[in-house]
Design a protein around this motif. Structure first.
Motif, PDB file in Angstrom:
ATOM      1  N   PHE A  21       0.843  -1.202   0.000  1.00 13.78           N
ATOM      2  CA  PHE A  21       0.000   0.000   0.000  1.00 13.78           C
ATOM      3  C   PHE A  21       0.876   1.249   0.000  1.00 13.78           C
ATOM      4  O   PHE A  21       0.593   2.227  -0.708  1.00 13.78           O
ATOM      5  CB  PHE A  21      -0.925  -0.005   1.216  1.00 13.78           C
ATOM      6  CG  PHE A  21      -2.035   0.997   1.115  1.00 13.78           C
ATOM      7  CD1 PHE A  21      -3.215   0.682   0.461  1.00 13.78           C
ATOM      8  CD2 PHE A  21      -1.891   2.262   1.659  1.00 13.78           C
ATOM      9  CE1 PHE A  21      -4.237   1.612   0.355  1.00 13.78           C
ATOM     10  CE2 PHE A  21      -2.907   3.197   1.557  1.00 13.78           C
ATOM     11  CZ  PHE A  21      -4.078   2.865   0.902  1.00 13.78           C
ATOM     12  N   TRP A  25       1.020   4.402  -2.531  1.00  7.24           N
ATOM     13  CA  TRP A  25       0.919   5.771  -2.004  1.00  7.24           C
ATOM     14  C   TRP A  25       2.065   6.626  -2.522  1.00  7.24           C
ATOM     15  O   TRP A  25       1.859   7.738  -3.001  1.00  7.24           O
ATOM     16  CB  TRP A  25       0.911   5.708  -0.466  1.00  7.24           C
ATOM     17  CG  TRP A  25       0.582   7.001   0.204  1.00  7.24           C
ATOM     18  CD1 TRP A  25      -0.647   7.449   0.578  1.00  7.24           C
ATOM     19  CD2 TRP A  25       1.517   8.024   0.603  1.00  7.24           C
ATOM     20  NE1 TRP A  25      -0.548   8.682   1.169  1.00  7.24           N
ATOM     21  CE2 TRP A  25       0.770   9.049   1.201  1.00  7.24           C
ATOM     22  CE3 TRP A  25       2.904   8.169   0.512  1.00  7.24           C
ATOM     23  CZ2 TRP A  25       1.349  10.202   1.710  1.00  7.24           C
ATOM     24  CZ3 TRP A  25       3.491   9.324   1.010  1.00  7.24           C
ATOM     25  CH2 TRP A  25       2.719  10.329   1.605  1.00  7.24           C
ATOM     26  N   GLN A  29       0.709   9.589  -4.620  1.00  4.67           N
ATOM     27  CA  GLN A  29       0.385  10.706  -3.744  1.00  4.67           C
ATOM     28  C   GLN A  29       0.888  12.053  -4.287  1.00  4.67           C
ATOM     29  O   GLN A  29       0.142  13.034  -4.247  1.00  4.67           O
ATOM     30  CB  GLN A  29       0.943  10.447  -2.332  1.00  4.67           C
ATOM     31  CG  GLN A  29       1.007  11.669  -1.411  1.00  4.67           C
ATOM     32  CD  GLN A  29      -0.333  12.067  -0.843  1.00  4.67           C
ATOM     33  OE1 GLN A  29      -1.348  11.419  -1.144  1.00  4.67           O
ATOM     34  NE2 GLN A  29      -0.372  13.101  -0.045  1.00  4.67           N
ATOM     35  N   LEU A  33      -1.663  15.068  -4.753  1.00  5.68           N
ATOM     36  CA  LEU A  33      -1.561  16.264  -3.928  1.00  5.68           C
ATOM     37  C   LEU A  33      -1.455  17.519  -4.797  1.00  5.68           C
ATOM     38  O   LEU A  33      -2.083  18.533  -4.518  1.00  5.68           O
ATOM     39  CB  LEU A  33      -0.320  16.120  -3.037  1.00  5.68           C
ATOM     40  CG  LEU A  33      -0.209  16.990  -1.807  1.00  5.68           C
ATOM     41  CD1 LEU A  33      -1.446  16.870  -0.936  1.00  5.68           C
ATOM     42  CD2 LEU A  33       1.030  16.606  -1.013  1.00  5.68           C
ATOM     43  N   ASP A  46      -5.778  17.317   3.359  1.00  3.77           N
ATOM     44  CA  ASP A  46      -6.891  16.576   3.950  1.00  3.77           C
ATOM     45  C   ASP A  46      -7.645  15.781   2.890  1.00  3.77           C
ATOM     46  O   ASP A  46      -7.996  14.621   3.103  1.00  3.77           O
ATOM     47  CB  ASP A  46      -7.859  17.549   4.646  1.00  3.77           C
ATOM     48  CG  ASP A  46      -7.332  17.985   6.004  1.00  3.77           C
ATOM     49  OD1 ASP A  46      -6.246  17.511   6.377  1.00  3.77           O
ATOM     50  OD2 ASP A  46      -7.997  18.792   6.673  1.00  3.77           O
TER      51      ASP A  46
ATOM     52  N   GLU B  66       6.632  16.045  -0.049  1.00  4.90           N
ATOM     53  CA  GLU B  66       5.371  15.471  -0.520  1.00  4.90           C
ATOM     54  C   GLU B  66       5.189  14.037  -0.040  1.00  4.90           C
ATOM     55  O   GLU B  66       4.069  13.530   0.001  1.00  4.90           O
ATOM     56  CB  GLU B  66       5.327  15.514  -2.054  1.00  4.90           C
ATOM     57  CG  GLU B  66       5.105  16.908  -2.597  1.00  4.90           C
ATOM     58  CD  GLU B  66       5.256  16.972  -4.119  1.00  4.90           C
ATOM     59  OE1 GLU B  66       4.417  17.623  -4.746  1.00  4.90           O
ATOM     60  OE2 GLU B  66       6.206  16.378  -4.661  1.00  4.90           O
ATOM     61  N   LEU B  67       6.294  13.388   0.288  1.00 11.06           N
ATOM     62  CA  LEU B  67       6.212  11.990   0.709  1.00 11.06           C
ATOM     63  C   LEU B  67       6.352  11.840   2.214  1.00 11.06           C
ATOM     64  O   LEU B  67       6.376  10.723   2.736  1.00 11.06           O
ATOM     65  CB  LEU B  67       7.307  11.184  -0.006  1.00 11.06           C
ATOM     66  CG  LEU B  67       7.139  11.126  -1.530  1.00 11.06           C
ATOM     67  CD1 LEU B  67       8.399  10.594  -2.195  1.00 11.06           C
ATOM     68  CD2 LEU B  67       5.946  10.264  -1.901  1.00 11.06           C
ATOM     69  N   ALA B  68       6.419  12.973   2.909  1.00 11.85           N
ATOM     70  CA  ALA B  68       6.740  12.921   4.342  1.00 11.85           C
ATOM     71  C   ALA B  68       5.655  12.252   5.157  1.00 11.85           C
ATOM     72  O   ALA B  68       5.923  11.635   6.176  1.00 11.85           O
ATOM     73  CB  ALA B  68       7.000  14.331   4.858  1.00 11.85           C
ATOM     74  N   GLY B  69       4.413  12.366   4.742  1.00 12.41           N
ATOM     75  CA  GLY B  69       3.327  11.855   5.568  1.00 12.41           C
ATOM     76  C   GLY B  69       3.024  10.386   5.373  1.00 12.41           C
ATOM     77  O   GLY B  69       1.986   9.910   5.840  1.00 12.41           O
ATOM     78  N   GLN B  70       3.922   9.680   4.712  1.00 13.50           N
ATOM     79  CA  GLN B  70       3.599   8.304   4.319  1.00 13.50           C
ATOM     80  C   GLN B  70       3.159   7.418   5.470  1.00 13.50           C
ATOM     81  O   GLN B  70       2.113   6.777   5.400  1.00 13.50           O
ATOM     82  CB  GLN B  70       4.788   7.666   3.616  1.00 13.50           C
ATOM     83  CG  GLN B  70       4.535   6.197   3.319  1.00 13.50           C
ATOM     84  CD  GLN B  70       5.734   5.538   2.661  1.00 13.50           C
ATOM     85  OE1 GLN B  70       6.320   6.096   1.756  1.00 13.50           O
ATOM     86  NE2 GLN B  70       6.094   4.372   3.133  1.00 13.50           N
ATOM     87  N   ALA B  73      -0.230   8.344   6.864  1.00  9.04           N
ATOM     88  CA  ALA B  73      -1.300   8.176   5.886  1.00  9.04           C
ATOM     89  C   ALA B  73      -1.608   6.702   5.673  1.00  9.04           C
ATOM     90  O   ALA B  73      -2.778   6.300   5.636  1.00  9.04           O
ATOM     91  CB  ALA B  73      -0.913   8.836   4.566  1.00  9.04           C
ATOM     92  N   VAL B  74      -0.570   5.900   5.545  1.00  8.17           N
ATOM     93  CA  VAL B  74      -0.787   4.478   5.304  1.00  8.17           C
ATOM     94  C   VAL B  74      -1.410   3.826   6.541  1.00  8.17           C
ATOM     95  O   VAL B  74      -2.367   3.049   6.434  1.00  8.17           O
ATOM     96  CB  VAL B  74       0.541   3.782   4.923  1.00  8.17           C
ATOM     97  CG1 VAL B  74       0.366   2.286   4.866  1.00  8.17           C
ATOM     98  CG2 VAL B  74       1.027   4.311   3.584  1.00  8.17           C
ATOM     99  N   LEU B  98      -2.906  14.915  10.719  1.00 10.63           N
ATOM    100  CA  LEU B  98      -2.110  15.604   9.716  1.00 10.63           C
ATOM    101  C   LEU B  98      -1.921  17.068  10.087  1.00 10.63           C
ATOM    102  O   LEU B  98      -0.865  17.631   9.872  1.00 10.63           O
ATOM    103  CB  LEU B  98      -2.765  15.468   8.343  1.00 10.63           C
ATOM    104  CG  LEU B  98      -2.641  14.060   7.770  1.00 10.63           C
ATOM    105  CD1 LEU B  98      -3.457  13.922   6.512  1.00 10.63           C
ATOM    106  CD2 LEU B  98      -1.197  13.709   7.495  1.00 10.63           C
TER     107      LEU B  98
END
Lengths: 189, 290
Positions: A21, A25, A29, A33, A46, B66-70, B73-74, B98
């Motif tokens: 997953f 992502w 993503q 975004l 969000d 842009e990938l920091a919240g992976q 989020a997952v 977030l």
């Protein structure tokens, strides 16, 4: 990722494999975004998160290739963004960073050089300054990577209409970025 | 009559001049190639070099930010998949988490830029102070409203179902389950005091509850991610791999990065989570997917 690999990743993710997953992502993503930054700048993060929640729930029922997956993801996000826009009727004004506009004093500098270091965020802000339908079509084509047919299907428009919107968007961007024109009407500086 | 003709002729000539002088004519084929990212700014038709550059920037490879919240989020998406009936609650929980990222980043910035004195005297805003409390051993914030998540509203029996939902919201994610790895990562990132940490009060309280106390979180997370120091590696792995020329090919943004990860070692980036995945698999059984 290759077609076969993509199918394996989707199957694994649908079975609850977090690594799989996460790979999906990571692959999608950023574009998601960026698309949402153009559609609903203040709620992009969000809305993207909410789209992934839907994906996690419905992935077991998804059938298709990676292009199809991206189209599906964007469709989910678009629906949420439209809801969000309805709730926040006024379209948020994206302030255009002043450094984006061509420097009047340095008109002899090639504009391309000034834009070389243009950041993705600044580029998105400039695209977001287009009329909404042009901004969305340009973003879907350029950032999300959908073709004209996919964009037409997503937006419920004809291909010709999509092409016209993209064309107008590009021309408007060119005008926004053009160095000031030397006097068309006879007024010289 | 002749004046009118003269005027019309003037108008025609003027329009013609405008038309031929338009430096921004764009034929359909070039437009398509621009949209496909197949026009190099240097080779673009007059007036479209900057546009080609702008489009390339808009579709540039993914950034680390842009990938920091992976992880979060997952983890949150999986938590939602595990409990499909509570998605709205979960999604609002995720939004809270977030947003907490931003708060935590602000907190880090504040502390890094000389807020240490303020933290030491307990004058920072509560969430910031909470973070300072855990990273600098500064005093905890004053806890006047419901510091015991999920307990305070039980007596309020007016609308049990929504109140319970709110309670669970205040509890944050179930830190014994799949969210544990993400929360621990966030916690450890926060302890490192580096940018992009995601620690916030609600998430931390969930973690503390799972660990059996705020002071046990470090042990709890340490056992989940053995040998992992506070300087979180995931951010480092996302910064590599710029495609060089800056000019991309379709498919756009982020695609080639994933290809890179997938072509190489798909699990390498998540390798720090593996021990924890085992733990959480035991704890919750990963029984989602509807």
């Amino acid at each position: 990722m290759g077609a076969e690999e993509f199918q394996q990743v989707v199957a694994a993710a649908a079975q609850g494999d977090e690594d799989a997953f996460a790979a999906l992502w990571r692959a999608h993503q950023p574009a998601l975004l960026r698309y949402l930054r153009v559609l609903a700048p203040s709620a992009a993060e969000d809305l993207a998160s909410e789209a992934w929640l839907v994906v996690a729930r419905q992935l077991g029922r998804f059938r298709g290739d990676e292009g199809g997956f991206r189209g599906w993801l964007v469709e989910i996000a678009r629906r949420q963004a439209m809801d969000w826009r309805r709730r926040h009727t006024r379209r948020p004004v994206v302030p255009l960073p002043p450094e984006l506009l061509p420097d009047q004093a340095a008109a002899d500098d090639p504009a391309a050089a000034a834009l070389e270091a243009l950041s993705t965020q600044a580029a998105l802000a400039l695209i977001a300054a287009l009329p909404p339908d042009q901004a969305e079509v340009v973003t879907l084509r350029v950032v999300v990577g959908l073709d004209t047919g996919q964009v037409a299907a997503l937006l419920g428009k004809r291909r010709g209409a999509v092409r016209v919107l993209a064309h107008r968007g590009l021309r408007r961007l060119a005008r926004l970025l053009a160095p000031p024109q030397p006097a068309r009407g006879g007024v010289t500086p | 009559m002749s004046r009118r003709d003269h005027f019309l002729n003037e108008m025609r000539r003027h329009l013609l001049r405008l038309r031929t002088a338009d430096p921004l004519v764009l034929d359909a084929d070039t437009a398509e190639r621009l949209l496909d990212g197949r026009v190099d700014p240097a080779d673009a038709p007059p007036g479209y070099g900057p546009v080609a550059g702008l489009l390339a920037a808009a579709a540039a490879p993914a950034s680390a930010a842009e990938l920091a919240g992976q992880q979060l989020a997952v983890a949150a998406a999986f938590a939602a998949a595990a409990h499909p009936s509570h998605t709205t609650r979960r999604s609002s929980m995720l939004s809270t988490l977030l947003r907490a990222k931003v708060v935590a980043a602000l907190a880090t910035a504040t502390i890094a830029s000389g807020g240490v004195a303020a933290a030491a005297t307990g004058t920072l805003p509560a969430p910031v102070q909470q973070l300072a409390h855990h990273t600098l051993n500064a005093p905890a914030p004053h806890q006047h409203r419901g510091d015991h998540p999920g307990r305070g509203h039980d007596s309020d029996t007016g609308r049990p179902s929504t109140d319970q939902a709110k309670d669970r919201d205040a509890n944050g994610p179930d830190a014994t389950g799949p969210a544990r790895s993400g929360l621990c990562q966030a916690y450890q990132a926060g302890r490192g005091g580096t940018a992009g940490n995601k620690l916030d009060a609600v998430a931390f309280q969930a973690l503390a509850k799972a660990a059996g106390g705020a002071d046990k979180v470090a042990d709890y997370c340490g056992e989940a991610t053995p040998g992992k120091s506070a300087d979180h590696p995931p951010a480092a792995t996302t910064t590599r791999g710029h495609s060089g020329s800056g000019h991309r090919q379709r498919p756009a943004a982020g695609q080639h990065r994933s290809r890179k990860v997938a072509d190489g070692n798909p699990s390498s980036r998540m390798s720090t989570l593996e021990p924890d995945d085992t733990v959480s698999a035991h704890a919750s059984g990963h029984g989602h997917n509807q």
